[in-house]
Structures are given as structure tokens and as C-alpha cells.
Design an enzyme around this catalytic site. Sequence first.
Site, PDB file in Angstrom:
ATOM      1  N   GLY A  58       0.817  -1.214   0.000  1.00 56.18           N
ATOM      2  CA  GLY A  58       0.000   0.000   0.000  1.00 56.18           C
ATOM      3  C   GLY A  58       0.843   1.253   0.000  1.00 56.18           C
ATOM      4  N   GLY A 114      -1.175   7.548   1.566  1.00 57.92           N
ATOM      5  CA  GLY A 114      -1.321   7.504   3.012  1.00 57.92           C
ATOM      6  C   GLY A 114      -0.072   7.118   3.764  1.00 57.92           C
ATOM      7  N   GLY A 140       1.620   4.325   3.862  1.00 56.32           N
ATOM      8  CA  GLY A 140       2.633   3.637   3.078  1.00 56.32           C
ATOM      9  C   GLY A 140       3.469   4.584   2.242  1.00 56.32           C
ATOM     10  N   SER A 156      -4.779  -1.650  14.257  1.00 52.77           N
ATOM     11  CA  SER A 156      -5.594  -0.483  14.586  1.00 52.77           C
ATOM     12  C   SER A 156      -5.974  -0.577  16.051  1.00 52.77           C
ATOM     13  CB  SER A 156      -6.856  -0.461  13.727  1.00 52.77           C
ATOM     14  OG  SER A 156      -7.847   0.410  14.268  1.00 52.77           O
ATOM     15  N   TYR A 178     -14.094  -5.537  10.457  1.00 49.06           N
ATOM     16  CA  TYR A 178     -12.836  -4.795  10.494  1.00 49.06           C
ATOM     17  C   TYR A 178     -12.076  -5.090  11.789  1.00 49.06           C
ATOM     18  CZ  TYR A 178      -9.539  -0.889  10.618  1.00 49.06           C
ATOM     19  OH  TYR A 178      -8.391  -0.136  10.691  1.00 49.06           O
TER      20      TYR A 178
END
Length: 323
Positions: free
Chosen positions: A28, A32, A34, A158, A183
Site C-alpha cells: 500500500g 497515506g 505507506g 488499529s 474490520y
Amino acid sequence: MALPLLDANGWSLDDVPDQSGRTVVVTGANSGLGYHATRAFARKGADVVMACRSLERGERARDDLADAVPADRLAVERLDLADLESVQSFVERFEADHTELHVLCNNAGIMAIPRRETADGFEYQFGVNHLGHFALTGGLLDRLRATEGETRVVTQSSGLHANGEIQFDDLQFEDEYGEWTAYAQSKLANVLFAYELDRRLDAAGSDVASLACHPGYADTNLQRRGPELRGSRLRLWGMQAANALFAQSARRGALPMLYAATSPELTGGEYVGPGGIANLRGAPEVQASSDRSYDEALARRLWPVSEELTGVEYEFGDAVTAE
């Protein structure tokens, strides 16, 4: 206008150690967290493989970085974590082109989207966030172990992993789907995986260290994807307003991943996040993850399930046995 940073004197991009001669993979990497991690690694001398689902977006990001870092330090490769064939293809190309791998940053992810399935029939969030990275890490583990000196796997989770449970009776949420529940499960799986990988590597006497991290609340495209897939302009506006008011920048949000990947103070098995108010922003520090994330029996149960679903079996030698 974003809230002011409260920890300006904490660990920063300037504190990333020299990375000359090191090879780093960032999933990624085109946007963002990454993107900013890639920029920081390359500015410190690393060769970075930007593993991106879209080659076009990856190449555009590499071009954007050209003013900050030498172009020859950046290579864009296609990697779709929602397709195990793409993961295997990436591993094969990497092994053909690189004899060393010092850091693998399992960063890419998706959050709170309507239910959909990966190419292999997995619930998308579990498939991308956990299973795709599980397969990628397993495929690259030989390169990590063969590289001289300490190498690291850093898996992005997260703070919402604390809400997660591993629903073994319905891992793919075929019976009842909740976008945030799915999630949270995927993010708990990330931490369980990071810790169990480190335990197994340690038992095998390997120099590879595995760590988990989280960015706090950072302004990235992650929050926009769900409202966009629903076609909900109201939710999208609400998310954009919340990001503008409360989130730290993606550049700041990348710091925990960079700290986990490079700090000589860390040895493996740590969980790194921003140390400011409510762990949502601020300079990175080692933190405690949820009680459930330290459940070794749960992690051992998830491991063979992940191997079976992905078809990727990890080899640690006789020092590590399945339970």
C-alpha cells in the site's frame, strides 16, 4: 484546521536511523501511511519496493516522490492482497530480483466496507488485512531469514483491534455481516499474527523480529473507502470533516510503523502506537494491546486456519511444533 501537535519534541522522521544498503517492502505504498513510510525509508538510503494494487497509482506516487528521493531507490511492483495468485506472483518476482530483505511492512488495508469477497472467496477485510499479509509474509520469510543481521516484519493494526473477536464459526461473515465487526476481527488477527510469528521465530532461533503497530487516528484514504463504496455522500462529508478536525496527518501517522521498523531499542513482539491523547496522535511509543491479543491459545488456533485458507505453510524447523 487540524488540532495542534502536542508532542513536537518526540521521536520524529529525523530520528529514523540510516537505512543505506537495506531493502524494504511496503504494501500500500502509493498513498497515506505507506507513501510517507516509503519516502522516509528512501530518504534514509533504503531501496524500497512499493507493493501496490494499482501499478498506475504506484508509478504516479513514485513520480511524486522524485523530488525528495533518488528514483533508483524506488521500484513499483503490483500486489493485490485480495488475490492469492497475485501474492504468489509478487513473491516470485521479488525472489528473482532481490537476494536480501531487511524490512517487510504489512501496511495496506481496507476498513468498514460493504460485504464483498476476495478473488479466493474470503470476506474482503479479513482476506486483505490478515490473510493476504499472512501469505505474503510466509512467501518472503526465507528471504528475511537469509538476510544477514536482524530483519523485521511490521504488521499494521488499529486501536479498534480491541473490539475484535475471531469468529471461527463464521470467519467470513456469511451468516451475519457487520462492517465494523469484520474490520475489528481483521485487526485483532493482525496483532495475534504479529505476536505468534515472533514467538515462533524466537523459538526457532531466528534473527527475524515481528512487531505490530497502529497509526492512531490519521487522515488517509482508509476512512473514505467505505462511504464511497456505499455511494453515501453524507457519510463521506462527515468523515472528511472529522479528519480535518481531529486527525493527525498521514505523515505523522506513519511514525509508529517507522519506529517499529527501525528503532534499535525494539527486539520483537512489541506493539507501537502514538503516545498522545487517547493514543490517537503523537510520537510513537511501545504500548499494551488488548488482553485478547495476548491470548496465545487463540493465536495458535488462528495460525493453522490461516495456513489452510491461504495454502501457505510456514517452516520453522523442529524447534517449533504445532499445537
